[in-house]
Design an enzyme around this catalytic site. Structure first.
Site: not given
Length: 156
Positions: A96, A99, A122
């Site tokens: 997820r 995604e 960073s």
């Protein structure tokens, strides 16, 4: 003296030992983290092999998990980072996040560049936080904060 690993298997083996001790002792990451003086996210990442711990924190963790002196030293080594093998992740929770980056990665990049200029956020000078909050529509929501220092690209 600061030590560094050139391959991941020593820390992976230690992570297995840590996770088995965590299960055996029925501890949460929060309980293990208490007394380290560090954030829950940082210590959890360290226990999963992604960061070195300062000696004091390594000793606190080791005492709770019954780890030996070799493990304490290994917890202080700079690991070979990166816990996800090549390719698309298959774990549903990790997928997820993959995604989310697939869908919102170009949006994040565009907004960072528009608001900050050419550069990066960073992951070294970085903080991570996760909170569980009630969802007004029922259930719960996860609020995840990624707080990284902006580093501008410098022409040379």
């Amino acid at each position: 003296m600061t030590q560094s690993l050139h391959y991941s298997s020593p820390r992976e083996t230690l992570t297995d030992t840590i996770m088995m001790a965590k299960i055996r002792k029925n501890l949460t990451f929060e309980a293990i983290n208490q007394g380290t003086g560090l954030s829950l996210a940082f210590v959890t990442a360290a226990l999963l092999g992604q960061h070195p711990l300062p000696e004091q924190a390594a000793r606190v963790v080791a005492e709770k998990l019954d780890l030996d002196e070799d493990a304490i030293r290994l917890l202080q080594t700079i690991p070979l980072r990166g816990s996800i093998p090549g390719g698309v992740p298959t774990d549903p929770t990790i997928y997820r996040f993959y995604e989310m980056v697939q869908i919102y990665g170009s949006t994040l990049k565009a907004l960072v560049h528009e608001q900050f200029g050419d550069g990066i956020i960073s992951a070294i000078n970085f903080k991570l936080d996760i909170k569980k909050v009630p969802d007004p529509d029922g259930g719960e929501r996860a609020v995840i904060t990624l707080d990284g220092k902006y580093l501008p690209t410098k022409p040379f």
